[in-house]
Design a protein around this motif. Structure first.
Motif, PDB file in Angstrom:
ATOM      1  N   ARG A  13       0.850  -1.187   0.000  1.00  0.00           N
ATOM      2  CA  ARG A  13       0.000   0.000   0.000  1.00  0.00           C
ATOM      3  C   ARG A  13       0.886   1.238   0.000  1.00  0.00           C
ATOM      4  NH1 ARG A  13      -3.446   1.835   4.884  1.00  0.00           N
ATOM      5  NH2 ARG A  13      -3.049   3.783   3.773  1.00  0.00           N
ATOM      6  N   SER A  14       0.312   2.377  -0.360  1.00  0.00           N
ATOM      7  CA  SER A  14       1.069   3.624  -0.389  1.00  0.00           C
ATOM      8  C   SER A  14       1.408   4.076   1.027  1.00  0.00           C
ATOM      9  CB  SER A  14       0.255   4.722  -1.085  1.00  0.00           C
ATOM     10  OG  SER A  14      -0.024   4.365  -2.426  1.00  0.00           O
ATOM     11  N   PRO A  15       2.529   4.782   1.197  1.00  0.00           N
ATOM     12  CA  PRO A  15       2.870   5.286   2.528  1.00  0.00           C
ATOM     13  C   PRO A  15       1.786   6.212   3.076  1.00  0.00           C
ATOM     14  CG  PRO A  15       4.741   5.493   1.023  1.00  0.00           C
ATOM     15  CD  PRO A  15       3.561   5.111   0.193  1.00  0.00           C
ATOM     16  N   ARG A  16       1.517   6.079   4.350  1.00  0.00           N
ATOM     17  CA  ARG A  16       0.591   6.984   5.025  1.00  0.00           C
ATOM     18  C   ARG A  16       1.365   8.202   5.519  1.00  0.00           C
ATOM     19  NH1 ARG A  16      -0.703   1.975   7.030  1.00  0.00           N
ATOM     20  NH2 ARG A  16      -0.063   2.401   9.194  1.00  0.00           N
ATOM     21  N   ALA A  31       5.711   5.052  -6.035  1.00  0.00           N
ATOM     22  CA  ALA A  31       4.988   4.077  -5.220  1.00  0.00           C
ATOM     23  C   ALA A  31       5.567   3.939  -3.816  1.00  0.00           C
ATOM     24  CB  ALA A  31       4.988   2.716  -5.925  1.00  0.00           C
ATOM     25  N   ASP A  32       6.907   3.989  -3.707  1.00  0.00           N
ATOM     26  CA  ASP A  32       7.537   3.819  -2.402  1.00  0.00           C
ATOM     27  C   ASP A  32       8.445   4.988  -2.036  1.00  0.00           C
ATOM     28  OD1 ASP A  32       9.525   3.424  -4.203  1.00  0.00           O
ATOM     29  OD2 ASP A  32      10.224   1.502  -3.415  1.00  0.00           O
ATOM     30  N   THR A  33       8.241   6.163  -2.666  1.00  0.00           N
ATOM     31  CA  THR A  33       9.113   7.308  -2.462  1.00  0.00           C
ATOM     32  C   THR A  33       8.318   8.516  -1.991  1.00  0.00           C
ATOM     33  OG1 THR A  33      10.594   6.531  -4.214  1.00  0.00           O
ATOM     34  CG2 THR A  33      10.810   8.830  -3.546  1.00  0.00           C
ATOM     35  N   GLU A  56       7.184  -0.907   8.193  1.00  0.00           N
ATOM     36  CA  GLU A  56       6.718  -2.195   8.693  1.00  0.00           C
ATOM     37  C   GLU A  56       7.346  -3.354   7.921  1.00  0.00           C
ATOM     38  OE1 GLU A  56       2.490  -1.807   8.415  1.00  0.00           O
ATOM     39  OE2 GLU A  56       2.351  -0.462  10.164  1.00  0.00           O
ATOM     40  N   PRO A  57       7.268  -4.568   8.449  1.00  0.00           N
ATOM     41  CA  PRO A  57       7.861  -5.723   7.755  1.00  0.00           C
ATOM     42  C   PRO A  57       7.349  -5.857   6.323  1.00  0.00           C
ATOM     43  CG  PRO A  57       7.231  -6.336   9.984  1.00  0.00           C
ATOM     44  CD  PRO A  57       6.676  -4.950   9.756  1.00  0.00           C
ATOM     45  N   GLY A  58       8.270  -6.080   5.394  1.00  0.00           N
ATOM     46  CA  GLY A  58       7.911  -6.248   3.993  1.00  0.00           C
ATOM     47  C   GLY A  58       7.689  -4.963   3.232  1.00  0.00           C
TER      48      GLY A  58
END
Length: 216
Positions: A13-16, A31-33, A56-58
């Motif tokens: 999921r996208s970062p909160r 997506a992860d930046t 979090e893990p993963g």
């Protein structure tokens, strides 16, 4: 002014993102930046920036900034603060643009890092005392890292006017510090070639570099 940023990265999921105080905003750029963006001229003396990262893990998170951070003295005090609390059970890569301590400003940075089982980390900070012709600023950075509840690293650096190693002839005014975990080797970039690399007893490496000015 106090500005707070909380980023939580979860798997699939996208970062909160939560931002309070208005001085610093965070924007997802991939997506992860996530990029940090200054929404006001800060930090000024008296300002505090609180940043909390939870991976979090993963999960994967890359944290970047849109421009250099310029610390300036305030009307009532020259001192500003940046406080980080970081929890990593996934993969985290932090590489912000440099912090420039301008004029006679004093900027104090504190990082508390907690690595959990399976955590992967790259944390890089770059600091420059003074803009062109300025040498009066002061920066203090502390990094406290624990892995699974055990001490991994206790690291502190001071630069600039009034620092422990300061002198008018040859004291450094720029630094690059980079912690990688669980990496056991380190390949410096051309910018920080000549850095000193320390292998940590609990795993990971710490690279430190100092000079008068940051490179390209």
């Amino acid at each position: 002014m106090r500005s707070e940023v909380v980023l939580v990265a979860s798997r699939d999921r996208s970062p909160r993102i939560e931002c309070r105080g208005g001085g610093i905003q965070a924007r997802r750029t991939a997506a992860d930046t996530v990029h940090l963006v200054s929404a006001a001229a800060m930090p000024l003396g008296g300002d505090t920036i609180d940043i909390r990262l939870i991976v979090e893990p993963g999960a994967r998170l890359k944290l970047r900034s849109a421009a250099a951070t310029v610390a300036l003295p305030g009307a009532g005090t020259p001192t500003s603060h940046a406080d980080w609390v970081i929890e990593v059970a996934g993969s985290l890569d932090v590489d912000l643009e440099p912090t420039v301590v301008a004029g006679a400003a004093r900027h104090l940075s504190s990082v508390a890092l907690f690595l959990h089982d399976g955590g992967l980390l790259r944390f890089r900070e770059r600091v420059q005392i003074g803009r062109c012709g300025e040498r009066e600023g002061f920066w203090s950075g502390s990094l406290r890292a624990d892995r699974d509840g055990l001490p991994l690293l206790r690291h502190r650096v001071e630069l600039g006017a009034g620092s422990l190693a300061d002198d008018d002839i040859s004291a450094p005014r720029a630094a690059i510090n980079e912690l990688r975990y669980p990496a056991t080797c380190f390949e410096a970039t051309p910018i920080d070639a000549g850095s000193t690399v320390l292998a940590l007893a609990g795993g990971g490496t710490l690279s430190t570099w100092q000079a008068d000015r940051l490179g390209g």
